[in-house]
Scaffold this motif. Structure first.
Motif, PDB file in Angstrom:
ATOM      1  N   PRO A 168      29.069  34.030  58.296  1.00 21.92           N
ATOM      2  CA  PRO A 168      29.018  35.461  58.631  1.00 21.92           C
ATOM      3  C   PRO A 168      30.435  35.946  58.253  1.00 21.92           C
ATOM      4  CG  PRO A 168      28.920  34.324  60.657  1.00 21.92           C
ATOM      5  CD  PRO A 168      28.967  33.178  59.753  1.00 21.92           C
ATOM      6  N   GLU A 169      31.627  35.514  58.653  1.00 20.33           N
ATOM      7  CA  GLU A 169      32.820  36.368  58.093  1.00 20.33           C
ATOM      8  C   GLU A 169      33.296  36.152  56.709  1.00 20.33           C
ATOM      9  OE1 GLU A 169      34.268  32.110  59.913  1.00 20.33           O
ATOM     10  OE2 GLU A 169      32.633  33.490  60.025  1.00 20.33           O
ATOM     11  N   SER A 170      32.359  35.531  55.985  1.00 20.60           N
ATOM     12  CA  SER A 170      32.439  35.808  54.539  1.00 20.60           C
ATOM     13  C   SER A 170      32.182  37.115  53.840  1.00 20.60           C
ATOM     14  CB  SER A 170      31.583  34.695  53.702  1.00 20.60           C
ATOM     15  OG  SER A 170      30.201  35.145  53.969  1.00 20.60           O
ATOM     16  N   MET A 171      31.699  37.896  54.719  1.00 22.26           N
ATOM     17  CA  MET A 171      31.224  39.158  54.259  1.00 22.26           C
ATOM     18  C   MET A 171      32.853  40.070  54.217  1.00 22.26           C
ATOM     19  SD  MET A 171      28.070  40.171  57.029  1.00 22.26           S
ATOM     20  CE  MET A 171      27.889  41.792  56.410  1.00 22.26           C
ATOM     21  N   LEU A 172      33.614  39.696  55.039  1.00 22.44           N
ATOM     22  CA  LEU A 172      34.947  40.242  54.972  1.00 22.44           C
ATOM     23  C   LEU A 172      35.900  39.334  53.919  1.00 22.44           C
ATOM     24  CD1 LEU A 172      37.333  41.945  55.806  1.00 22.44           C
ATOM     25  CD2 LEU A 172      37.952  40.271  57.818  1.00 22.44           C
ATOM     26  N   TRP A 173      35.673  38.122  54.048  1.00 20.50           N
ATOM     27  CA  TRP A 173      36.489  37.097  52.969  1.00 20.50           C
ATOM     28  C   TRP A 173      36.515  37.568  51.772  1.00 20.50           C
ATOM     29  CZ3 TRP A 173      40.059  33.424  53.318  1.00 20.50           C
ATOM     30  CH2 TRP A 173      40.373  32.869  54.339  1.00 20.50           C
ATOM     31  N   LEU A 178      38.115  39.234  46.286  1.00 18.22           N
ATOM     32  CA  LEU A 178      38.095  40.027  45.014  1.00 18.22           C
ATOM     33  C   LEU A 178      39.334  40.932  44.947  1.00 18.22           C
ATOM     34  CD1 LEU A 178      34.264  40.697  45.374  1.00 18.22           C
ATOM     35  CD2 LEU A 178      35.372  39.470  43.350  1.00 18.22           C
ATOM     36  N   LEU A 179      39.655  41.577  45.774  1.00 13.61           N
ATOM     37  CA  LEU A 179      40.851  42.611  45.923  1.00 13.61           C
ATOM     38  C   LEU A 179      42.203  41.462  45.517  1.00 13.61           C
ATOM     39  CD1 LEU A 179      42.113  45.252  46.431  1.00 13.61           C
ATOM     40  CD2 LEU A 179      42.283  44.513  48.574  1.00 13.61           C
ATOM     41  N   VAL A 180      42.169  40.567  45.788  1.00 15.33           N
ATOM     42  CA  VAL A 180      43.394  39.804  45.735  1.00 15.33           C
ATOM     43  C   VAL A 180      43.274  39.501  44.110  1.00 15.33           C
ATOM     44  CG1 VAL A 180      44.737  37.461  45.662  1.00 15.33           C
ATOM     45  CG2 VAL A 180      43.964  38.902  47.850  1.00 15.33           C
ATOM     46  N   LEU A 181      42.181  39.051  43.565  1.00 13.68           N
ATOM     47  CA  LEU A 181      41.905  38.645  42.439  1.00 13.68           C
ATOM     48  C   LEU A 181      42.090  39.761  41.092  1.00 13.68           C
ATOM     49  CD1 LEU A 181      40.692  36.520  40.190  1.00 13.68           C
ATOM     50  CD2 LEU A 181      38.417  37.717  40.669  1.00 13.68           C
ATOM     51  N   PHE A 182      41.563  40.771  41.812  1.00 12.01           N
ATOM     52  CA  PHE A 182      42.007  42.188  40.848  1.00 12.01           C
ATOM     53  C   PHE A 182      43.224  42.307  40.885  1.00 12.01           C
ATOM     54  CE2 PHE A 182      42.210  46.872  40.645  1.00 12.01           C
ATOM     55  CZ  PHE A 182      41.940  47.093  39.411  1.00 12.01           C
ATOM     56  N   ALA A 183      44.319  42.114  41.855  1.00 10.53           N
ATOM     57  CA  ALA A 183      45.676  42.584  41.891  1.00 10.53           C
ATOM     58  C   ALA A 183      46.344  41.542  40.858  1.00 10.53           C
ATOM     59  CB  ALA A 183      46.267  42.245  43.339  1.00 10.53           C
ATOM     60  N   GLY A 184      45.881  40.175  41.017  1.00 10.69           N
ATOM     61  CA  GLY A 184      46.458  39.180  40.155  1.00 10.69           C
ATOM     62  C   GLY A 184      46.178  39.535  38.406  1.00 10.69           C
ATOM     63  N   LEU A 185      44.851  39.648  38.356  1.00 10.31           N
ATOM     64  CA  LEU A 185      44.513  40.289  37.064  1.00 10.31           C
ATOM     65  C   LEU A 185      45.291  41.416  36.440  1.00 10.31           C
ATOM     66  CD1 LEU A 185      40.517  39.466  37.023  1.00 10.31           C
ATOM     67  CD2 LEU A 185      42.314  38.149  35.787  1.00 10.31           C
ATOM     68  N   GLY A 186      45.391  42.469  37.276  1.00 14.18           N
ATOM     69  CA  GLY A 186      46.105  43.555  37.025  1.00 14.18           C
ATOM     70  C   GLY A 186      47.495  43.348  36.718  1.00 14.18           C
ATOM     71  N   ALA A 204      28.179  39.447  40.993  1.00 15.88           N
ATOM     72  CA  ALA A 204      27.469  38.343  41.630  1.00 15.88           C
ATOM     73  C   ALA A 204      27.461  38.273  43.376  1.00 15.88           C
ATOM     74  CB  ALA A 204      28.136  37.016  41.305  1.00 15.88           C
ATOM     75  N   TYR A 205      28.713  38.475  43.755  1.00 12.97           N
ATOM     76  CA  TYR A 205      29.008  38.563  45.156  1.00 12.97           C
ATOM     77  C   TYR A 205      28.403  39.800  45.769  1.00 12.97           C
ATOM     78  CZ  TYR A 205      31.368  38.865  49.885  1.00 12.97           C
ATOM     79  OH  TYR A 205      31.555  39.116  51.002  1.00 12.97           O
ATOM     80  N   GLY A 206      28.361  40.922  45.436  1.00 10.72           N
ATOM     81  CA  GLY A 206      27.949  41.923  45.787  1.00 10.72           C
ATOM     82  C   GLY A 206      26.138  41.957  45.637  1.00 10.72           C
ATOM     83  N   THR A 207      25.632  41.356  44.798  1.00  9.25           N
ATOM     84  CA  THR A 207      24.201  41.244  44.898  1.00  9.25           C
ATOM     85  C   THR A 207      23.832  40.165  45.926  1.00  9.25           C
ATOM     86  OG1 THR A 207      24.241  41.175  42.380  1.00  9.25           O
ATOM     87  CG2 THR A 207      22.242  40.419  43.372  1.00  9.25           C
ATOM     88  N   VAL A 208      24.596  39.028  46.202  1.00  4.72           N
ATOM     89  CA  VAL A 208      24.396  38.297  47.164  1.00  4.72           C
ATOM     90  C   VAL A 208      24.331  38.635  48.439  1.00  4.72           C
ATOM     91  CG1 VAL A 208      24.706  35.811  48.310  1.00  4.72           C
ATOM     92  CG2 VAL A 208      24.656  36.104  45.888  1.00  4.72           C
ATOM     93  N   TRP A 209      25.474  39.456  48.735  1.00  4.78           N
ATOM     94  CA  TRP A 209      25.814  40.154  49.834  1.00  4.78           C
ATOM     95  C   TRP A 209      24.613  41.326  50.269  1.00  4.78           C
ATOM     96  CZ3 TRP A 209      27.526  45.181  51.482  1.00  4.78           C
ATOM     97  CH2 TRP A 209      28.131  45.279  52.641  1.00  4.78           C
ATOM     98  N   ALA A 210      24.148  41.967  49.336  1.00  5.14           N
ATOM     99  CA  ALA A 210      23.195  42.814  49.615  1.00  5.14           C
ATOM    100  C   ALA A 210      21.848  42.308  49.919  1.00  5.14           C
ATOM    101  CB  ALA A 210      22.932  44.028  48.278  1.00  5.14           C
TER     102      ALA A 210
END
Length: 513
Positions: A168-173, A178-186, A204-210
């Motif tokens: 369940p804590e993967s909702m935060l993880w 994704l934020l760290v990935l975006f920072a690295g790509l940026g 993909a993550y947002g769809t499964v989360w929803a």
């Protein structure tokens, strides 16, 4: 190249097999997992039998398991056979071997990594032997965080949804990764390109989360997860004081843990000071922040032997091993030879002397055995008596009647939990009304156990408990069962088949109180 891969495979296989076997022996060679593993199996049985996500057949659907994906894996194994302990253990061994292999593949200091990893036997116990979702969670976390740190878009797109299904804590993880990935790509390719590349894993993550939110709302009537099989309180509770206490306990539980955590923090600070962008080491450090921070903010019923920290252990050892030569080479030659041996010896000696995990396995084994005794005593009895116990998974595993979890009586809204589950002698707040809603015929508890003893003392302080329950031994043929029994239940038993002997000392103590 092939020889190096073979050596890595061999090192991963040998280290996991040897250390897991030794940990298994030190834990008393358990034939099954802990109580939480039995809870998964109970839900999997009922799901396969067409009863839905229920703990007691006929009751409302409750998400009493912390991992939907692991419950489904247990269901698949149960389709192939009712005895699944060995297959689940072998699967966890495979997860452990893969985890160690992918870390070794990225480490140029392989002996250092293996020494650090193997000096913490609790990782092998929790992730391979307990038969819960810890091994799967550790593998997915390791793969996902390494994929994020290396900016591997396809792997992130595949792994993040699996992460969401596991804990369940993967909702935060997930959102943090994704934020760290975006920072690295940026930083590497520019923010516009980074935003475009982020779309696939984000979608993909947002769809499964929803989808998970909708599934929980439809199946359980609530959007947020709950890991209590009684559904009286959510599985996760904010408790900063308890979280800090557990963190300090973890840091000083083993010399190698304190060493790795200190080196890990030093690496992160060093990378920030160097100002060389989001390096792989720094990206891993940022990715692990939720794993270090979440336990500080919450209290989990099954947070024993540092369960929430251990899935982070391989990655923390990997980061430490990357820079350990910078510190290790400063030691003189005798100390360099002695340090690995001392860390391994201290880690395994502390593990062998610690009763925490051994107690978890022994309680699960004893509850299975006691559940089998109840099944024999009341075979053919209609209806089967309702029981309440703190190790409810083991009882339910071998007993077909309704089983209620005593941990569901602890009401955090009434006040904070006593540190250590009541072992300090402080009372645990208990909701007396829930007990009388259940109306269990038998209440099973060990007065000398920290949690059980505190709950039973609180229950006995209620005016209705003395009126409805009596303590004693129930005899049936050669079977004897010692517990708290409902007076109405005892009076309704058939004469000549059962014999009941009351605990007179308990009655005298109740009269005095």
């Amino acid at each position: 190249m092939q020889d190096r891969v073979n050596r890595q495979n061999g090192a991963a296989l040998l280290s996991v097999l040897v250390c897991s076997t030794l940990a298994w022996l030190l834990l008393g060679a358990p034939s099954s997992g802990i109580n939480d593993a039995d809870v998964f199996l109970v839900y999997a049985w009922n799901f396969l039998d067409g009863h839905g996500f229920v703990y007691n057949v006929g009751s409302e659907q409750i998400e009493g398991f912390p991992s939907l994906l692991w419950m489904m894996i247990c269901s698949i194994f149960l389709v192939m056979g009712r005895s699944v302990e060995v297959p689940l253990f072998l699967l966890n061994l495979l997860f452990g071997i893969i985890t160690v292999y992918i870390c070794l593949k990225r480490c140029n200091q392989k002996p250092t990594f293996l020494v650090l990893l193997c000096a913490a036997p609790a990782w092998f116990a929790w992730c391979q032997i307990t038969l819960v979702e810890s091994g799967l969670w550790c593998l997915l976390l390791t793969l996902t965080i390494l994929a994020v740190s290396e900016r591997r878009i396809f792997q992130c797109t595949v792994l993040l949804p699996l992460l969401a299904l596991t804990r369940p804590e993967s909702m935060l993880w997930g959102w943090w990764l994704l934020l760290v990935l975006f920072a690295g790509l940026g930083v590497d390719r520019g923010w516009k390109v980074g935003l475009r590349l982020l779309f696939r894993p984000l979608f993909a993550y947002g769809t499964v989360w929803a989808a998970l939110l909708l599934f929980r709302g439809h199946a359980f009537g609530k959007l947020l997860p709950s890991s209590s099989c009684t559904n009286t309180s959510p599985g996760l509770h904010i408790n900063i004081g308890s979280g800090v206490h557990d963190l300090l306990d973890y840091l000083f539980s083993n010399p190698v843990v304190l060493l790795v955590v200190l080196v890990f923090n030093w690496v992160c600070i060093r990378e920030i000071v160097r100002k060389q962008g989001l390096s792989r080491q720094l990206a891993v450090g940022f990715c692990l922040l939720p794993g270090l921070g979440i336990p500080l903010l919450m209290e989990e019923e099954s947070f024993r032997a540092f369960r929430l920290y251990l899935p982070l252990w391989p990655l923390m050892c990997l980061v430490s091993a990357w820079v350990m030569p910078l510190l290790y080479n400063r030691l003189n030659k005798p100390l360099r030879r002695l340090a690995p041996v001392a860390l391994l010896a201290a880690g395994w000696l502390i593990f062998a002397l610690s009763p925490n995990l051994r107690h978890e396995f022994s309680m699960a084994r004893e509850s299975r055995e006691q559940g089998a005794v109840l099944a024999r005593m009341f075979e053919g009895h209609t209806p089967l008596p309702r029981i309440a116990a703190s190790t409810a998974g083991g009882y339910k595993h071998t007993y077909a009647g309704n089983v209620y979890d005593l941990t569901g009586l602890t009401d955090r809204q009434m006040g904070p939990m006593a540190v250590g589950g009541g072992q300090s002698g402080n009372p645990i707040p208990v909701n007396h009304d829930i007990l009388h809603e259940w109306q269990p015929d038998i209440i099973i508890g060990i007065d000398s156990d920290g949690f059980d003893g505190s709950v039973l003392r609180e229950l006995q302080s209620g005016p209705r408990f003395k009126q409805h329950y009596v303590k004693g031994e129930l005899w049936y043929n050669d079977e004897i069962f010692f517990a708290y029994f409902s007076r109405q239940f005892i009076d309704g038993l058939q004469d000549g088949h059962y014999a009941f002997q009351q605990d007179l000392q308990y009655e005298l103590n109740m009269e005095d109180s």
